[in-house]
Design an enzyme around this catalytic site. Sequence first.
Site, short mmCIF file in Angstrom:
data_model
loop_
_atom_site.label_atom_id
_atom_site.label_comp_id
_atom_site.label_asym_id
_atom_site.label_seq_id
_atom_site.Cartn_x
_atom_site.Cartn_y
_atom_site.Cartn_z
N THR A 70 0.83 -1.21 0.00
CA THR A 70 0.00 0.00 0.00
C THR A 70 0.87 1.26 0.00
O THR A 70 0.82 2.06 0.94
CB THR A 70 -0.93 0.02 1.23
OG1 THR A 70 -0.13 -0.07 2.42
CG2 THR A 70 -1.93 -1.14 1.20
N GLN A 73 1.82 7.53 -3.84
CA GLN A 73 2.42 7.73 -5.17
C GLN A 73 3.94 7.87 -5.09
O GLN A 73 4.68 7.25 -5.87
CB GLN A 73 1.82 8.96 -5.85
CG GLN A 73 2.43 9.24 -7.21
CD GLN A 73 1.85 10.47 -7.89
OE1 GLN A 73 0.68 10.79 -7.69
NE2 GLN A 73 2.64 11.16 -8.70
N PHE A 74 4.41 8.68 -4.15
CA PHE A 74 5.85 8.93 -4.01
C PHE A 74 6.59 7.64 -3.71
O PHE A 74 7.65 7.37 -4.29
CB PHE A 74 6.08 9.98 -2.92
CG PHE A 74 7.54 10.27 -2.66
CD1 PHE A 74 8.35 10.79 -3.65
CD2 PHE A 74 8.09 10.04 -1.40
CE1 PHE A 74 9.70 11.07 -3.41
CE2 PHE A 74 9.43 10.31 -1.15
CZ PHE A 74 10.23 10.83 -2.16
N VAL A 148 -10.21 15.91 2.65
CA VAL A 148 -10.56 16.47 3.96
C VAL A 148 -9.47 17.47 4.33
O VAL A 148 -8.28 17.15 4.31
CB VAL A 148 -10.66 15.35 5.03
CG1 VAL A 148 -11.03 15.93 6.38
CG2 VAL A 148 -11.67 14.28 4.61
N ASP A 157 -1.90 3.76 8.44
CA ASP A 157 -2.02 2.51 9.22
C ASP A 157 -3.44 1.98 9.17
O ASP A 157 -3.67 0.77 9.00
CB ASP A 157 -1.63 2.77 10.69
CG ASP A 157 -0.19 3.23 10.84
OD1 ASP A 157 0.67 2.71 10.11
OD2 ASP A 157 0.07 4.12 11.66
#
Length: 234
Positions: A70, A73-74, A148, A157
Amino acid sequence: FFLKGYTRDTSFLAMVVDIVQELKQQNSNLVYVCDPVMGDKWNGEGSMYVPKDLLPVYRDKVVPVADIITPNQFEAELLTGKKIYTEKDALEVMDVLHAMGPETVVITSSDLQAPLGNDYLIALGSHRKTKADGTRITQRIRVESPKVDAVFVGTGDLFAAMLLAWTHKHPNNLKVACEKTVSAMQHVLQRTIKSAKVQAGEGNKPNSAQLELRMVQSKKDIENPEIIVKATVL
């Protein structure tokens, strides 16, 4: 199941790989979820917040034994050495990550332009399965969730943990697993921001303590989220 998140230590990371390999020898059904926490982008510029020598350990040792990864992008760019400018680039990067080992790859957040507009954040997922006859099926999805306007701690997490749970319940349906994961995230974040604003008082910006994720209060939404974010099959 085995879930690993943030660490700053290469020897600890190498030990995790040894443990996972040992556990998989004892139980071939073990699912290892790796959140390769290394850095992020701020205002379009990426930077690492762990020592740079963790990257080769993640890339060469950890990712090959992971079933689900997971990265943001970086982190996906770091692991593959490829930049993502378009959705097509992202799909190619996920293919490279599949080739490294994991069956399921979810790029949890990106700075790609969302079809729904600037107020939405794109996550992309890819699930590759090899059938009994040797043919491969790849399911790819895009999830657009409302942004948000706050900085939270622990969202990565929570995302990884919920994705583990929902991919276990829906092993061959990444679309549903991601919809439930991202919808639950939205419920938690909206409840958190609403509560934080009340605590901060009218006109005041909530501080980090007030923005602590309302996990306990969101128990029902985590266990059985109402689907408020839909995924698009690509």
